[in-house]
Design an enzyme around this catalytic site. Sequence first.
Site, mmCIF file in Angstrom:
data_model
loop_
_atom_site.group_PDB
_atom_site.id
_atom_site.type_symbol
_atom_site.label_atom_id
_atom_site.label_comp_id
_atom_site.label_asym_id
_atom_site.label_seq_id
_atom_site.Cartn_x
_atom_site.Cartn_y
_atom_site.Cartn_z
ATOM 1 N N HIS A 34 16.435 -1.734 33.515
ATOM 2 C CA HIS A 34 15.753 -2.017 32.251
ATOM 3 C C HIS A 34 16.819 -2.152 31.166
ATOM 4 O O HIS A 34 18.022 -2.010 31.432
ATOM 5 C CB HIS A 34 14.720 -0.932 31.930
ATOM 6 C CG HIS A 34 15.265 0.465 31.988
ATOM 7 N ND1 HIS A 34 16.228 0.929 31.110
ATOM 8 C CD2 HIS A 34 15.020 1.490 32.838
ATOM 9 C CE1 HIS A 34 16.515 2.167 31.393
ATOM 10 N NE2 HIS A 34 15.810 2.540 32.457
ATOM 11 N N HIS A 37 19.687 0.378 31.026
ATOM 12 C CA HIS A 37 20.793 0.153 31.974
ATOM 13 C C HIS A 37 21.701 -0.968 31.481
ATOM 14 O O HIS A 37 22.921 -0.883 31.571
ATOM 15 C CB HIS A 37 20.250 -0.300 33.341
ATOM 16 C CG HIS A 37 19.472 0.709 34.092
ATOM 17 N ND1 HIS A 37 18.127 0.568 34.346
ATOM 18 C CD2 HIS A 37 19.841 1.863 34.681
ATOM 19 C CE1 HIS A 37 17.703 1.591 35.065
ATOM 20 N NE2 HIS A 37 18.722 2.398 35.274
ATOM 21 N N ASP A 150 19.391 11.245 30.310
ATOM 22 C CA ASP A 150 19.459 12.268 31.353
ATOM 23 C C ASP A 150 20.533 13.265 30.930
ATOM 24 O O ASP A 150 21.625 13.302 31.477
ATOM 25 C CB ASP A 150 19.796 11.626 32.698
ATOM 26 C CG ASP A 150 18.714 10.657 33.134
ATOM 27 O OD1 ASP A 150 17.569 11.083 33.304
ATOM 28 O OD2 ASP A 150 19.012 9.449 33.272
ATOM 29 N N VAL A 176 18.453 4.784 24.982
ATOM 30 C CA VAL A 176 17.902 3.507 24.502
ATOM 31 C C VAL A 176 16.377 3.650 24.480
ATOM 32 O O VAL A 176 15.774 4.121 25.447
ATOM 33 C CB VAL A 176 18.332 2.342 25.426
ATOM 34 C CG1 VAL A 176 17.824 1.018 24.883
ATOM 35 C CG2 VAL A 176 19.848 2.318 25.574
HETATM 36 O O1 PAF Z 1 20.679 8.329 36.649
HETATM 37 C C1 PAF Z 1 20.511 7.776 37.759
HETATM 38 O O2 PAF Z 1 19.990 6.675 37.862
HETATM 39 C C2 PAF Z 1 20.927 8.498 39.019
HETATM 40 O O3 PAF Z 1 20.701 9.870 38.924
HETATM 41 C C3 PAF Z 1 22.391 8.225 39.430
HETATM 42 C C4 PAF Z 1 23.373 8.744 38.384
HETATM 43 C C5 PAF Z 1 22.580 6.741 39.626
HETATM 44 C C6 PAF Z 1 22.710 8.928 40.751
HETATM 45 O O4 PAF Z 1 21.884 8.491 41.772
#
Ligand code: PAF
Length: 281
Positions: A34, A37, A150, A176
């Site tokens: 999305h 990212h 996160d 975001v």
């Molecule tokens: O944040 C995420 O999408 C996942 O926890 C990660 C860091 C790619 C690990 O699988």
Amino acid sequence: MDVITTVREMKAYVRAIHQRGETICLVPTMGYLHQGHLDLMRMGRNLADHLIISIFVNPTQFGTGEDLSVYPRDFQRDRRLSGDVGVECIFFPDVEEMYPPAYATYVNVEGMTESLCGRSRPTHFRGVTTVVAKLFNICDPDVSVFGQKDYQQLAVIRRMVEDLNMNVRVVAHPTVRETDGLAMSSRNKYLSGEQRQEALVLSRALNMARELVSSGEKAAERVRQAAIDMIASTPETVIDYVEIVHPDTLHCIDVIDDRAVMALAVKIGSTRLIDNIELRL
Ligand code: PAF
């Protein structure tokens, strides 16, 4: 755009880059990209000579009964979107490649993985740190970007990198948000139209907490309770946690007299959403 599915080829690919004296940024993802990212990738593009992403829905970070089997996937779309923001290579292994049958090694950051999300997801961070350590070993990045949404994951990864003397710089990207405040997440896709509206209470409660603190409230418990009351008054919400913690140690704080983070996890129907905000006096 290169798509590499094996560890052996990926190692050769990054070795060739480093031999030319060039640098690599890795943005690890679980796909179903999305805007959040893509912003991480745009940032990553400016931090190194080459931008690599990984797409791997990592089974070890899902607990039993969680959404591993239904986690959204769309590789062709991910490939197109990431190509558009300058990604040169996608590491796209399958589960067997990352965890062959004899697999037996896990990385566990102690203490700070037991609070917040770790309470209801006791094996989650062990899976995250294990896969991220593997991705760092395979892709050998100079720098790697993680979203601040996160928050606990970011703090735990920073701890791992420092404790295990890994040669990678971890860079945080601010959360975001959609224009109405909802933090972007691949899991937002699970929400019905009505739930999507109810989910706005997460960012509203965080903003309200921030305003309370900036207008002088220092008692963490009062700020926390105000957020809990606001969320609890919204239909379909079940609070997993609402906590005010130190930004680095993630220890709970009683008095907000320095930097602090309010982090929360709330279920809207069956979808568990997380969000957080920095609180400043
Ligand atoms: O944040 C995420 O999408 C996942 O926890 C990660 C860091 C790619 C690990 O699988």
